[in-house]
Scaffold this motif. Sequence first.
Motif, PDB file in Angstrom:
ATOM      1  N   THR A   1      29.110  15.349  10.903  1.00  0.00           N
ATOM      2  CA  THR A   1      30.539  15.486  11.180  1.00  0.00           C
ATOM      3  C   THR A   1      30.887  14.812  12.491  1.00  0.00           C
ATOM      4  O   THR A   1      30.035  14.689  13.395  1.00  0.00           O
TER       5      THR A   1
ATOM      6  N   GLU B   1      36.063  14.075  10.290  1.00  0.00           N
ATOM      7  CA  GLU B   1      35.479  13.814   8.978  1.00  0.00           C
ATOM      8  C   GLU B   1      34.149  14.545   8.855  1.00  0.00           C
ATOM      9  O   GLU B   1      33.430  14.726   9.845  1.00  0.00           O
TER      10      GLU B   1
ATOM     11  N   TYR C   1      30.567  14.708   6.289  1.00  0.00           N
ATOM     12  CA  TYR C   1      29.773  14.105   5.213  1.00  0.00           C
ATOM     13  C   TYR C   1      28.652  15.060   4.837  1.00  0.00           C
ATOM     14  O   TYR C   1      28.025  15.685   5.698  1.00  0.00           O
TER      15      TYR C   1
ATOM     16  N   LYS D   1      26.801  12.539  -2.888  1.00  0.00           N
ATOM     17  CA  LYS D   1      27.325  12.232  -1.556  1.00  0.00           C
ATOM     18  C   LYS D   1      28.801  12.595  -1.544  1.00  0.00           C
ATOM     19  O   LYS D   1      29.530  12.276  -2.477  1.00  0.00           O
TER      20      LYS D   1
ATOM     21  N   TRP E   1      32.390  13.008   1.094  1.00  0.00           N
ATOM     22  CA  TRP E   1      33.074  12.836   2.374  1.00  0.00           C
ATOM     23  C   TRP E   1      34.391  13.600   2.330  1.00  0.00           C
ATOM     24  O   TRP E   1      35.081  13.607   1.315  1.00  0.00           O
TER      25      TRP E   1
ATOM     26  N   ARG F   1      37.911  14.130   4.846  1.00  0.00           N
ATOM     27  CA  ARG F   1      38.669  13.855   6.062  1.00  0.00           C
ATOM     28  C   ARG F   1      39.695  14.956   6.264  1.00  0.00           C
ATOM     29  O   ARG F   1      40.363  15.362   5.305  1.00  0.00           O
TER      30      ARG F   1
ATOM     31  N   GLY G   1      39.283  13.155   0.182  1.00  0.00           N
ATOM     32  CA  GLY G   1      37.838  13.214   0.078  1.00  0.00           C
ATOM     33  C   GLY G   1      37.319  12.289  -1.002  1.00  0.00           C
ATOM     34  O   GLY G   1      38.078  11.790  -1.844  1.00  0.00           O
TER      35      GLY G   1
ATOM     36  N   ARG H   1      37.943  10.785  -6.219  1.00  0.00           N
ATOM     37  CA  ARG H   1      38.703  10.802  -4.967  1.00  0.00           C
ATOM     38  C   ARG H   1      39.796  11.859  -5.065  1.00  0.00           C
ATOM     39  O   ARG H   1      40.480  11.954  -6.082  1.00  0.00           O
TER      40      ARG H   1
END
Length: 202
Positions: free
Chosen positions: A75, A94, A96, A126, A128, A130, A139, A170
């Motif tokens: 992060t 962010e 991850y 994986k 992510w 934000r 994300g 997404r």
Amino acid sequence: LDLNAPDDGRGLERLLAQRRILVRDATLEWIDRIEMRQERIGSLDLAIGNVGRRHRAMLTAGPLAGAWQRAHLATEFVRPARSQPGDWERWTGEIYAGWDAARVEALRRLPWAQALPLEALQADAKAWLRFDRGQAQDGLLKLSADELRWRVAAGPRGLLSLNRLTLEGRGRWQGERYDLTLSGLRVREAGGFELASEGEQQ
């Protein structure tokens, strides 16, 4: 250490005040007295860096028997001027997270996933996320799964078997709701039937 004492935020304040913290090749022994189990995770690496109101942290963990081969968490976030370290609702940054060769047992450790009719899975994932002032903004998820078994009905014919599943998703916060877009979806059924999407699906 009084675990029943109220949180005054000083622990987090001290942590975020350190310029750099490094932990290399550590081992964590977890004793869960609620689930009555004990687990051991090795090859733990932790790095925390703080410069002013900007903070970074990265954690990697080695194999957890029956759950994953390796896990990653990172992060980076910024606090606004004159904010307190504990005011996480004002952070912007962010996060991850990633898992290598994660198995269905890893999902079953999550309370919200215990009821999923998933019987088998091995996947690399994986993700992510934000966030802005503590609120998720958008994300991304990338998933590649093998040997997925999903129970859709009772009996031997009620088991959905997929040899391969890949997708990219997404999500974005739009006013009062989240919009989800899927792309790169590819599915291969155990019998050899293969299905792939074209373009983005909302």
